[in-house]
Design a protein around this motif. Structure first.
Motif, short mmCIF file in Angstrom:
data_model
loop_
_atom_site.label_atom_id
_atom_site.label_comp_id
_atom_site.label_asym_id
_atom_site.label_seq_id
_atom_site.Cartn_x
_atom_site.Cartn_y
_atom_site.Cartn_z
N ALA A 231 -4.96 -1.98 -4.80
CA ALA A 231 -3.73 -2.47 -4.17
C ALA A 231 -3.93 -2.71 -2.68
CB ALA A 231 -2.59 -1.47 -4.38
N PHE A 232 -4.98 -2.10 -2.10
CA PHE A 232 -5.25 -2.25 -0.67
C PHE A 232 -6.16 -3.45 -0.38
CE2 PHE A 232 -4.74 2.57 -0.72
CZ PHE A 232 -3.40 2.50 -0.39
N GLN A 233 -6.59 -4.15 -1.42
CA GLN A 233 -7.47 -5.30 -1.27
C GLN A 233 -6.90 -6.29 -0.27
OE1 GLN A 233 -10.06 -4.89 -3.76
NE2 GLN A 233 -11.13 -6.06 -2.22
N SER A 234 -7.73 -6.76 0.61
CA SER A 234 -7.39 -7.78 1.63
C SER A 234 -6.29 -7.35 2.59
CB SER A 234 -7.02 -9.12 0.96
OG SER A 234 -5.73 -9.07 0.40
N LYS A 235 -6.06 -6.05 2.72
CA LYS A 235 -5.08 -5.56 3.69
C LYS A 235 -5.80 -4.70 4.74
CE LYS A 235 -0.95 -5.55 0.82
NZ LYS A 235 -1.46 -6.43 -0.19
N MET A 236 -5.40 -4.87 5.99
CA MET A 236 -5.96 -4.06 7.07
C MET A 236 -5.38 -2.64 6.99
SD MET A 236 -7.87 -6.30 8.54
CE MET A 236 -8.29 -5.67 10.15
N GLN A 237 -6.06 -1.68 7.65
CA GLN A 237 -5.62 -0.29 7.61
C GLN A 237 -4.15 -0.10 7.99
OE1 GLN A 237 -6.95 2.38 6.35
NE2 GLN A 237 -9.00 1.64 5.97
N PRO A 238 -3.66 -0.71 9.08
CA PRO A 238 -2.24 -0.49 9.43
C PRO A 238 -1.29 -0.92 8.32
CG PRO A 238 -3.42 -1.44 11.28
CD PRO A 238 -4.36 -1.50 10.10
N ALA A 239 -1.59 -2.01 7.64
CA ALA A 239 -0.73 -2.48 6.55
C ALA A 239 -0.80 -1.51 5.37
CB ALA A 239 -1.16 -3.87 6.10
N ARG A 240 -1.98 -0.99 5.10
CA ARG A 240 -2.13 -0.01 4.02
C ARG A 240 -1.32 1.24 4.31
NH1 ARG A 240 -8.72 -0.14 3.12
NH2 ARG A 240 -8.89 -2.37 2.71
N HIS A 241 -1.42 1.70 5.55
CA HIS A 241 -0.69 2.91 5.94
C HIS A 241 0.82 2.68 5.87
CE1 HIS A 241 -4.23 5.09 8.10
NE2 HIS A 241 -4.58 4.55 6.96
N ARG A 242 1.27 1.49 6.28
CA ARG A 242 2.70 1.18 6.19
C ARG A 242 3.16 1.22 4.73
NH1 ARG A 242 1.55 -2.40 10.40
NH2 ARG A 242 1.34 -4.17 8.98
N MET A 243 2.31 0.75 3.82
CA MET A 243 2.65 0.79 2.39
C MET A 243 2.91 2.22 1.94
SD MET A 243 -0.26 -1.89 1.02
CE MET A 243 -0.01 -1.67 -0.74
N VAL A 244 2.04 3.14 2.36
CA VAL A 244 2.16 4.54 1.95
C VAL A 244 3.36 5.20 2.65
CG1 VAL A 244 1.01 6.79 1.83
CG2 VAL A 244 -0.32 4.69 1.51
N TYR A 245 3.51 4.95 3.96
CA TYR A 245 4.64 5.52 4.70
C TYR A 245 5.96 5.03 4.10
CZ TYR A 245 1.62 7.31 8.41
OH TYR A 245 0.66 7.99 9.13
N GLY A 246 6.02 3.76 3.75
CA GLY A 246 7.23 3.20 3.14
C GLY A 246 7.54 3.88 1.82
N LEU A 247 6.52 4.15 1.06
CA LEU A 247 6.67 4.80 -0.23
C LEU A 247 7.22 6.23 -0.08
CD1 LEU A 247 5.98 4.45 -3.31
CD2 LEU A 247 3.81 5.58 -2.77
N LEU A 248 6.78 6.91 0.97
CA LEU A 248 7.13 8.32 1.16
C LEU A 248 8.19 8.55 2.25
CD1 LEU A 248 3.51 9.78 0.91
CD2 LEU A 248 5.25 9.69 -0.89
N LYS A 249 8.91 7.49 2.62
CA LYS A 249 9.86 7.60 3.75
C LYS A 249 10.93 8.66 3.50
CE LYS A 249 12.90 3.70 2.58
NZ LYS A 249 12.38 3.43 1.25
N ASP A 250 11.40 8.80 2.26
CA ASP A 250 12.43 9.81 1.98
C ASP A 250 11.88 11.22 2.20
OD1 ASP A 250 14.17 7.80 1.33
OD2 ASP A 250 13.96 8.04 -0.84
N GLU A 251 10.65 11.45 1.74
CA GLU A 251 10.03 12.76 1.88
C GLU A 251 9.72 13.08 3.34
OE1 GLU A 251 10.10 11.55 -2.08
OE2 GLU A 251 9.17 10.46 -0.44
N MET A 252 9.51 12.04 4.16
CA MET A 252 9.20 12.24 5.57
C MET A 252 10.46 12.43 6.41
SD MET A 252 5.98 9.68 6.04
CE MET A 252 5.37 10.43 7.53
N SER A 253 11.60 11.97 5.91
CA SER A 253 12.83 12.04 6.70
C SER A 253 13.67 13.26 6.36
CB SER A 253 13.67 10.77 6.50
OG SER A 253 14.10 10.69 5.16
#
Length: 108
Positions: free
Chosen positions: A59-81
């Motif tokens: 799923a991280f294919q052709s994505k830079m690290q910041p975009a990959r990290h945003r994908m994960v942060y977005g997924l876990l935003k409820d758990e982080m807030s």
């Protein structure tokens, strides 16, 4: 199936990441005990606040690290807030090809 586990936050993270990214490799390390003495953690009853997560997924294919990290942060935003939720998340995101190259470099 409402059995309580000792690691509910880790369980939720594992389930969400597995569902979203179908990782070929997923390592979740709970580093909370290393940070329990930090001022922001005083009074926190949660033992699941700091994580180091390694995800290998196409799923991280052709994505830079910041975009990959945003994908994960977005997924876990409820758990982080949420109160007593994830305070810090250290990520290592790789594609299967990147992981293979890393293994080859380490093997030589």
């Amino acid at each position: 199936m409402s059995s309580k586990t000792a690691t509910p936050m880790e369980d939720v993270m594992r389930e969400k990441i597995t569902t979203a990214f179908s990782p070929s490799n997923l390592i979740i390390r709970n580093d909370s005990h290393l940070h329990a003495h930090h001022a922001p953690m005083q009074g926190s009853t949660s033992k699941e606040t700091h994580f180091h997560v390694t995800i290998t997924s196409s799923a991280f294919q052709s994505k830079m690290q910041p975009a990959r990290h945003r994908m994960v942060y977005g997924l876990l935003k409820d758990e982080m807030s949420q109160d007593g939720g994830i305070h810090a998340l250290q990520l290592k995101t790789k594609t299967p090809e990147e992981e293979q190259r890393e293994k080859e470099r380490q093997g030589h």
